[in-house]
Design an enzyme around this catalytic site. Structure first.
Site, mmCIF file in Angstrom:
data_model
loop_
_atom_site.group_PDB
_atom_site.id
_atom_site.type_symbol
_atom_site.label_atom_id
_atom_site.label_comp_id
_atom_site.label_asym_id
_atom_site.label_seq_id
_atom_site.Cartn_x
_atom_site.Cartn_y
_atom_site.Cartn_z
ATOM 1 N N ARG A 1 -25.787 -33.424 2.466
ATOM 2 C CA ARG A 1 -27.229 -33.290 2.283
ATOM 3 C C ARG A 1 -27.678 -31.860 2.552
ATOM 4 O O ARG A 1 -28.572 -31.343 1.897
ATOM 5 C CB ARG A 1 -27.966 -34.265 3.193
ATOM 6 N N ALA B 1 -19.086 -32.216 3.987
ATOM 7 C CA ALA B 1 -18.342 -30.958 4.142
ATOM 8 C C ALA B 1 -19.134 -29.854 4.822
ATOM 9 O O ALA B 1 -18.659 -28.727 4.925
ATOM 10 C CB ALA B 1 -17.869 -30.477 2.769
ATOM 11 N N LYS C 1 -16.062 -49.127 10.618
ATOM 12 C CA LYS C 1 -14.755 -48.480 10.565
ATOM 13 C C LYS C 1 -13.619 -49.502 10.410
ATOM 14 O O LYS C 1 -12.599 -49.199 9.781
ATOM 15 C CB LYS C 1 -14.551 -47.596 11.805
ATOM 16 N N ASN D 1 -14.911 -38.258 3.850
ATOM 17 C CA ASN D 1 -15.065 -37.862 5.250
ATOM 18 C C ASN D 1 -16.430 -38.220 5.820
ATOM 19 O O ASN D 1 -16.557 -38.474 7.019
ATOM 20 C CB ASN D 1 -14.837 -36.356 5.377
ATOM 21 N N LEU E 1 -25.130 -39.474 0.259
ATOM 22 C CA LEU E 1 -24.180 -40.549 -0.031
ATOM 23 C C LEU E 1 -24.744 -41.940 0.219
ATOM 24 O O LEU E 1 -24.074 -42.928 -0.057
ATOM 25 C CB LEU E 1 -22.900 -40.355 0.786
ATOM 26 N N TYR F 1 -21.150 -49.473 14.472
ATOM 27 C CA TYR F 1 -20.347 -48.390 13.878
ATOM 28 C C TYR F 1 -18.877 -48.809 13.803
ATOM 29 O O TYR F 1 -18.211 -48.592 12.786
ATOM 30 C CB TYR F 1 -20.492 -47.121 14.717
ATOM 31 N N THR G 1 -16.959 -32.360 17.729
ATOM 32 C CA THR G 1 -17.777 -31.946 16.591
ATOM 33 C C THR G 1 -19.247 -32.213 16.928
ATOM 34 O O THR G 1 -19.575 -32.576 18.058
ATOM 35 C CB THR G 1 -17.414 -32.738 15.313
ATOM 36 N N VAL H 1 -13.149 -36.441 18.681
ATOM 37 C CA VAL H 1 -13.024 -35.100 18.112
ATOM 38 C C VAL H 1 -14.262 -34.308 18.504
ATOM 39 O O VAL H 1 -15.389 -34.802 18.390
ATOM 40 C CB VAL H 1 -12.900 -35.143 16.573
#
Length: 255
Positions: A38, A14, A165, A92, A66, A161, A198, A196
């Site tokens: 973290r 988050a 997913k 997420n 996590l 990766y 980010t 996205v």
């Protein structure tokens, strides 16, 4: 979203990007959001911004890695003690390392497995147990997946990766089936965005600044708030409606 006001949501990852956008939006709509990452300092800043904006909900920062089960279990124990438990779990947090299948580092593969698959699965298990012990029958578990969980691109740096997913796609459907077998009305949803804008891309290609810089220039990508809106849509669906998967891309994205 009225029925979710005052209830508790856990949002992993988050501190930035999609997770931050989801956490802030749920606080704006009146939920109590435990945001974990973290880097808890960034969540603390978001919490202060939510308070200054007068949002009816509250953002509770929690430091958690996590990739470490003991930290996840400690977080759920703290949530139980301080907030009774979790009603909505939004998995997420996720990461990628540019490690091809032919010569990638085992340590990087393990790190992706630990966070993208095991961390997600442990949070899911603990969230369900939290709901079950409190007789919460309308909870929701939402996995922020990826279009990479539905197709394999000819890009060696993302193949491992992509495998993680694909696992999230299978885990979400498996979860839905197990929840039905338990005769519960808790719902499970996967949200699969394409590109996205980010910090995810620049982190992935941190050793190739030119590639990182050009990642979002070819076409207009999605924004983090677009994914947050999808989360709200899923949570807003009537209790009898099960939305299994949302696949979303920018209108100009080809694959």
């Amino acid at each position: 979203m009225e029925r979710w006001r005052g209830r508790v949501a856990l949002v992993s990852g988050a501190s930035v990007g999609i997770g931050a956008a989801i956490a802030v939006e749920l606080v704006r709509l009146g939920m109590k959001v435990v945001g974990c990452a973290r880097d808890v300092g960034k969540i603390q800043k978001l919490a202060a911004e939510c308070q200054s904006a007068g949002h009816p909900g509250v953002l509770v920062p929690f430091k958690c890695d996590l990739s470490k089960e003991e930290e996840i279990l400690a977080m759920f124990a703290a949530i139980k003690e301080q907030h009774k438990g979790v009603d909505v779990c939004i998995n997420n947090a996720g990461l990628s390392h540019p490690e091809p299948l032919l010569n990638g580092k085992t340590s990087s593969w393990k790190n992706m497995m630990d966070v993208n698959i095991l961390g997600l699965s442990i949070c899911t298990r603990e969230a369900y147990q939290s709901m079950k012990e409190r007789n919460v029958d309308d909870g929701h578990i939402i996995n922020i997946n990826s279009m990479s969980g539905h197709r394999v691109l000819p890009n060696a740096t993302t193949h491992f990766y992509t495998a993680t997913k694909f696992a999230v796609t299978a885990l979400t459907e498996g979860l839905r089936q197990e929840l039905r077998a338990e005769k519960t009305h808790i719902r499970a949803t996967s949200i699969s965005p394409g590109l996205v804008e980010t910090e995810f891309g620049p982190r992935l290609f941190k050793d190739d600044p030119d590639k990182a810089a050009g990642l979002y220039s070819e076409y207009k990508p999605l924004e983090a708030k677009d994914v947050a809106s999808s989360v709200v849509y899923v949570l807003s669906a009537p209790p009898h409606v099960q939305i299994g998967d949302i696949q979303m891309r920018g209108t100009e994205q080809v694959s």
